[in-house]
Design an enzyme around this catalytic site. Structure first.
Site, mmCIF file in Angstrom:
data_model
loop_
_atom_site.group_PDB
_atom_site.id
_atom_site.type_symbol
_atom_site.label_atom_id
_atom_site.label_comp_id
_atom_site.label_asym_id
_atom_site.label_seq_id
_atom_site.Cartn_x
_atom_site.Cartn_y
_atom_site.Cartn_z
ATOM 1 N N GLU A 155 0.811 -1.229 0.000
ATOM 2 C CA GLU A 155 0.000 0.000 0.000
ATOM 3 C C GLU A 155 0.844 1.279 0.000
ATOM 4 O O GLU A 155 0.655 2.180 0.819
ATOM 5 C CB GLU A 155 -0.962 -0.030 1.200
ATOM 6 N N GLU A 270 -5.200 -11.223 -0.918
ATOM 7 C CA GLU A 270 -5.959 -11.035 0.334
ATOM 8 C C GLU A 270 -7.474 -11.166 0.088
ATOM 9 O O GLU A 270 -8.269 -10.390 0.577
ATOM 10 C CB GLU A 270 -5.636 -9.665 0.944
#
Ligand code: G3I
Length: 356
Positions: A155, A270
């Site tokens: 991220e 994920e």
């Protein structure tokens, strides 16, 4: 699902149908076995159920080909104080995976969030760089040749690049600028040249302007590293899907094709489905979750082979989604392949369609 040992390569249903569809005569004639090009099924392992619920380990042994410590390899878990490395939790999971012939994915060497307070209190470019390099050298060296893929950075793209530019703010970016990504990948590659190094991020799946801007930011980071001859091997799409959003099929396929054209592997890292906008009815919700995942997985696998499809946990009993996306009716989220009693749900059947 459990690929601890490589099974004989199978002529998959998909390849036969594709062959028939393409009018190939070979699909009907006896053929040499073809590689099963489907992804490996991975599961992110949360320490609490791993330690306290034997059924979780049984299901991991039976169904998972890959295991990823969900939190145990993050700075917040490893580095309670500046001079310390606490590998206890990570070693439990890594050792279990090795004892059961599972591949291992490391998450994550650099993240803007969930760093210990002492990290957030660091100052000065040289000190921040030194701490980052020391951390990555120590962690990657410990699991060298054991952890085969890493989320080197997680991220690093801004939530909305259209709003504040491409980079996520945080300690690493604020002191090192875009170099923080270069340093992370370069250091990891120097310590373990055999590891496959990934950049990992979220909201890369639909075709909103914000998602397209995030995808472009990922592509620019990849090309930046490649222009500097810094090793990067893949991109992880977290795939925290929203049941009320549609996959932007055409845009997603184009994004994956562009990544592959750069020589990159692609992984789903994920997977879960945020069902907070779906009806309360359990069966309808479970169907909606499965359909959302199926739409996404059908699209992304149509663009080529995925390295892994990893579920972000296994049972609805343990999911970050309850805290982050609470339902108005206060019902528990149902985002994962197994329910709160560790019983398989329609989402598990969907995942099995796309994994070896
Ligand atoms: O282990 C401690 C426990 O000892 C303590 O009693 C408890 C008190 O709150 O906290 C426990 O640590 C929690 C940890 O999960 C383990 O359960 C942390 O507070 C909590 O913040 C942490 O949340 C994790 C979150 O990342 C932050 O690290 C979630 O489980 C995890 O699912 C989530 O995963 C992230 C990925 O890493 C990156 N992509 C997004 C994804 C969802 O946010």
């Amino acid at each position: 699902m459990n690929k601890a040992d490589p099974k004989p390569k199978l002529l998959t249903r998909r390849s036969v149908i594709a062959g028939i569809g393409a009018g190939a005569t070979w699909a009907l004639a006896p053929q040499p076995v073809l590689a099963d090009t489907r992804a490996r099924f991975g599961v992110a392992v949360h320490l609490e159920p791993f330690r306290n619920e034997p059924v979780f380990r049984e299901l991991l042994i039976r169904h998972a080909s890959l295991i990823a410590p969900m939190n145990a390899l993050k700075w917040a878990s490893l580095r309670h104080t500046k001079g310390e490395f606490d590998f206890g939790g990570a070693d439990e999971i890594v050792n279990f995976a090795e004892q059961n012939g599972k591949r291992i994915h490391g998450h994550t060497l650099l993240w803007y969030g969930y760093n210990p307070v002492w990290v957030e209190q660091l100052s000065g470019e040289r000190r921040v760089e030194r701490e980052l390099i020391n951390h990555i050298e120590t962690v990657v060296d410990r699991y060298k040749g054991r952890i085969e893929t890493w989320d080197v950075v997680n991220e690093v793209v801004a939530h909305d690049p259209l709003d504040k530019g491409p980079w996520r703010k945080g300690i690493w970016h604020d002191y090192l600028g875009p170099r923080h990504v270069d340093i992370a990948f370069k250091t990891a590659a120097q310590v373990d040249p055999s590891a496959r190094l990934f950049i990992n991020d979220y909201d890369l799946e639909d075709d909103s302007p914000r998602t397209k801007a995030r995808q472009e930011a990922i592509l620019r980071i990849v090309q930046r590293l490649q222009d500097k001859n810094i090793p990067i091997h893949g991109v992880g799409l977290q795939a925290h899907l929203y049941a009320e959003r549609r996959t932007g099929r055409e845009n997603l396929v184009r994004f994956v094709e562009r990544l592959k054209a750069l020589g990159l592997e692609v992984a789903v890292t994920e997977l879960d489905v945020i069902d907070w906008k779906l009806s309360a009815d359990r069966e309808r919700r479970d169907r909606g979750v499965a359909d959302t995942a199926n739409e996404f997985l059908e699209a992304i696998t149509s663009a080529g082979t995925l390295r892994n499809i990893t579920s972000w946990g296994l049972s609805d009993k343990y999911s970050w989604i309850n805290e982050t996306f609470p339902r108005k009716d206060s019902a528990r989220a149902r985002p994962l392949p197994f329910d709160e009693n560790w019983q398989a749900k329609p989402l598990f059947d969907v995942i099995r369609k796309y994994t070896a």
